[in-house]
Design a protein around this motif. Structure first.
Motif, PDB file in Angstrom:
ATOM      1  N   HIS A  41       9.922 -12.187  -2.827  1.00  0.00           N
ATOM      2  CA  HIS A  41      10.249 -11.134  -3.800  1.00  0.00           C
ATOM      3  C   HIS A  41       9.016 -10.322  -4.190  1.00  0.00           C
ATOM      4  N   SER A  42       7.823 -10.910  -4.061  1.00  0.00           N
ATOM      5  CA  SER A  42       6.603 -10.184  -4.422  1.00  0.00           C
ATOM      6  C   SER A  42       6.390  -8.960  -3.535  1.00  0.00           C
ATOM      7  N   LYS A  43       6.877  -9.024  -2.294  1.00  0.00           N
ATOM      8  CA  LYS A  43       6.688  -7.892  -1.388  1.00  0.00           C
ATOM      9  C   LYS A  43       7.417  -6.655  -1.903  1.00  0.00           C
ATOM     10  N   VAL A  44       8.620  -6.853  -2.430  1.00  0.00           N
ATOM     11  CA  VAL A  44       9.387  -5.721  -2.966  1.00  0.00           C
ATOM     12  C   VAL A  44       8.621  -5.055  -4.098  1.00  0.00           C
ATOM     13  N   TYR A  45       8.080  -5.854  -4.999  1.00  0.00           N
ATOM     14  CA  TYR A  45       7.398  -5.285  -6.152  1.00  0.00           C
ATOM     15  C   TYR A  45       6.053  -4.658  -5.755  1.00  0.00           C
ATOM     16  N   LYS A  46       5.388  -5.212  -4.761  1.00  0.00           N
ATOM     17  CA  LYS A  46       4.137  -4.608  -4.294  1.00  0.00           C
ATOM     18  C   LYS A  46       4.390  -3.250  -3.641  1.00  0.00           C
ATOM     19  N   LEU A  47       5.452  -3.166  -2.841  1.00  0.00           N
ATOM     20  CA  LEU A  47       5.773  -1.894  -2.200  1.00  0.00           C
ATOM     21  C   LEU A  47       6.166  -0.851  -3.240  1.00  0.00           C
ATOM     22  N   GLU A  48       6.980  -1.260  -4.211  1.00  0.00           N
ATOM     23  CA  GLU A  48       7.412  -0.307  -5.234  1.00  0.00           C
ATOM     24  C   GLU A  48       6.266   0.110  -6.153  1.00  0.00           C
ATOM     25  N   GLY A  49       5.306  -0.771  -6.331  1.00  0.00           N
ATOM     26  CA  GLY A  49       4.190  -0.459  -7.216  1.00  0.00           C
ATOM     27  C   GLY A  49       3.034   0.221  -6.529  1.00  0.00           C
ATOM     28  N   GLY A  50       3.163   0.486  -5.219  1.00  0.00           N
ATOM     29  CA  GLY A  50       2.083   1.133  -4.487  1.00  0.00           C
ATOM     30  C   GLY A  50       0.895   0.233  -4.263  1.00  0.00           C
ATOM     31  N   ARG A  51       1.115  -1.075  -4.273  1.00  0.00           N
ATOM     32  CA  ARG A  51       0.019  -2.022  -4.071  1.00  0.00           C
ATOM     33  C   ARG A  51      -0.015  -2.581  -2.658  1.00  0.00           C
ATOM     34  N   GLN A  52       0.930  -2.163  -1.827  1.00  0.00           N
ATOM     35  CA  GLN A  52       0.971  -2.573  -0.420  1.00  0.00           C
ATOM     36  C   GLN A  52       1.489  -1.399   0.391  1.00  0.00           C
ATOM     37  N   THR A  53       0.895  -1.192   1.552  1.00  0.00           N
ATOM     38  CA  THR A  53       1.327  -0.099   2.419  1.00  0.00           C
ATOM     39  C   THR A  53       2.493  -0.550   3.283  1.00  0.00           C
ATOM     40  N   ALA A  54       3.582   0.175   3.211  1.00  0.00           N
ATOM     41  CA  ALA A  54       4.765  -0.152   4.010  1.00  0.00           C
ATOM     42  C   ALA A  54       4.523   0.152   5.481  1.00  0.00           C
ATOM     43  N   THR A  55       5.126  -0.621   6.345  1.00  0.00           N
ATOM     44  CA  THR A  55       5.142  -0.322   7.773  1.00  0.00           C
ATOM     45  C   THR A  55       6.443   0.427   8.076  1.00  0.00           C
ATOM     46  N   PRO A  56       6.530   1.088   9.219  1.00  0.00           N
ATOM     47  CA  PRO A  56       7.808   1.723   9.575  1.00  0.00           C
ATOM     48  C   PRO A  56       8.962   0.723   9.594  1.00  0.00           C
ATOM     49  N   GLU A  57       8.679  -0.501  10.040  1.00  0.00           N
ATOM     50  CA  GLU A  57       9.721  -1.531  10.078  1.00  0.00           C
ATOM     51  C   GLU A  57      10.183  -1.889   8.670  1.00  0.00           C
ATOM     52  N   ASP A  58       9.234  -1.941   7.720  1.00  0.00           N
ATOM     53  CA  ASP A  58       9.595  -2.206   6.323  1.00  0.00           C
ATOM     54  C   ASP A  58      10.542  -1.137   5.797  1.00  0.00           C
ATOM     55  N   LEU A  59      10.255   0.116   6.116  1.00  0.00           N
ATOM     56  CA  LEU A  59      11.059   1.220   5.592  1.00  0.00           C
ATOM     57  C   LEU A  59      12.462   1.221   6.197  1.00  0.00           C
ATOM     58  N   ARG A  60      12.544   0.910   7.481  1.00  0.00           N
ATOM     59  CA  ARG A  60      13.874   0.834   8.114  1.00  0.00           C
ATOM     60  C   ARG A  60      14.691  -0.297   7.491  1.00  0.00           C
TER      61      ARG A  60
END
Length: 283
Positions: A41-60
Motif C-alpha cells: 500500500h505504501s507504493k500507492v501513497y508514494k506515487l500519489e505524493g510525488g515521492r516515487q517516479t512511476a514507470t509506464p507499467e505502473d501507469l498502465r
C-alpha cells in the motif's frame, strides 16, 4: 532533483489520486487499489505524493485498476514530458556511448554561445581523441555498458568542428585540479595539456582556469553546460539533467558568472596549464 521535475511528478501524483477517487464502480481507498494491483500500500501513497517516479507499467496498471484504461495515453504523455528532463545513465547508455554523444552534437550544433564549467575533467569540446577514449573507457567500466569507444570518440571529435565556425563562442571554465587528474596515462594527459594551452587565444574560445589558490565566490560543485542561455545540461552520477525552465537556467548562469570571477585568462591561464604540464612525468 530539479524543482520542475519534482513539481511535475507531484502533479502526476495528484492526477493518479483523482483517478482512484473516481474509479469505475466507486472510489477506492489506497489500500483497496494496492490490493487490487498486488502492490504494497505504501507504493500507492508514494506515487500519489510525488515521492516515487512511476514507470509506464505502473501507469498502465493504475489505469486498469481504476477501470479507466482510456487514461493511459494521458498518463504516459505526462511521464514523457517530465522524464525528458532527467536522463538516467542506465537508460541512456543501454546502447553505448555513441548515441549519447550524437544527442549532444544535435544540441550543440544549434547553439551559438556555450558556457561550460568543469571541475574534474577537460571539457569534451577541448579534448584530444586519446583523452576522450580513456574517459569513455572509465565510464564503460563503471556502468558496465557496451564498449563502443571508438564510435563515441569519433562523435565527440565531430562536435569540435563547432569551434571553427564563425559566429560561435565557447566560454569554458576549468578548476585547476582537472589539469592534474590522472584519468588517463600521464603521456596522454601531457598531450591534452599541450592541446589545451594551444586553445588559449582562439577567437571562438574564452578559456578561464580557476587556480587552487583562488578565492571562490561559490563552491566548485558539479560540472554543467549552458547553451544559448536557454538549456542547461548537468551531469550527476545517476543521470544527466536537461533543464530548460527560465528560472533554473538563470540560476546556473549566476553560478557560472560567480565562478568566472575567480578565473585567470590569457597568459595567466597558460601559465597555470604549463605548470601542470611541467609537473607530469609522462610514461
Amino acid at each position: 532533483m530539479s524543482t520542475d521535475y519534482q513539481q511535475a511528478r507531484e502533479a502526476l501524483g495528484r492526477r493518479l489520486r483523482e483517478l482512484r477517487l473516481s474509479a469505475v464502480g466507486g472510489r477506492l481507498t489506497g489500500t483497496q487499489l494496492a490490493q487490487r494491483l498486488g502492490w504494497p500500500h505504501s507504493k500507492v501513497y508514494k506515487l500519489e505524493g510525488g515521492r516515487q517516479t512511476a514507470t509506464p507499467e505502473d501507469l498502465r496498471a493504475w489505469a486498469d485498476g481504476v477501470g479507466q484504461a482510456e487514461a493511459v495515453e494521458e498518463l504516459l504523455a505526462r511521464l514523457r514530458g517530465f522524464e525528458s528532463h532527467i536522463r538516467s545513465w542506465r537508460r541512456q547508455l543501454a546502447a553505448g556511448h555513441r548515441p549519447v554523444q550524437d544527442t549532444w552534437n544535435v544540441a550543440v550544433d544549434q547553439a551559438r554561445t556555450i558556457h561550460a564549467w568543469e571541475e574534474a575533467v577537460i571539457p569534451g569540446m577541448l579534448q584530444t581523441a586519446d583523452y576522450a577514449r580513456h574517459i569513455f573507457l572509465r565510464y564503460a567500466d563503471l556502468y558496465g555498458t557496451a564498449r563502443d569507444t571508438e564510435e563515441a570518440v569519433r562523435s565527440r571529435m565531430e562536435r569540435q568542428t563547432w569551434l571553427y565556425q564563425g559566429g560561435r563562442r565557447f566560454h569554458a571554465l576549468l578548476w585547476e585540479p582537472a589539469l592534474h587528474a590522472l584519468v588517463c596515462p600521464p603521456s596522454v594527459l601531457a598531450a591534452q595539456l599541450d592541446r589545451l594551452a594551444g586553445h588559449v587565444g582562439m577567437d571562438t574560445i574564452e578559456l578561464g582556469v580557476i587556480p587552487l589558490t583562488a578565492s571562490l565566490k561559490v563552491p566548485t560543485a558539479n560540472g554543467f553546460w549552458v547553451l544559448d542561455n536557454s538549456l542547461v545540461i548537468a551531469e550527476d552520477w545517476h543521470a544527466e539533467l536537461w533543464l530548460d525552465d527560465t528560472e533554473t537556467v538563470a540560476s546556473y548562469r549566476r553560478v557560472w558568472d560567480r565562478l568566472a570571477e575567480s578565473a585567470v585568462y590569457g597568459a595567466d591561464a597558460q601559465n597555470v596549464i604549463n605548470r601542470a604540464r611541467r609537473g607530469l612525468h609522462p610514461r
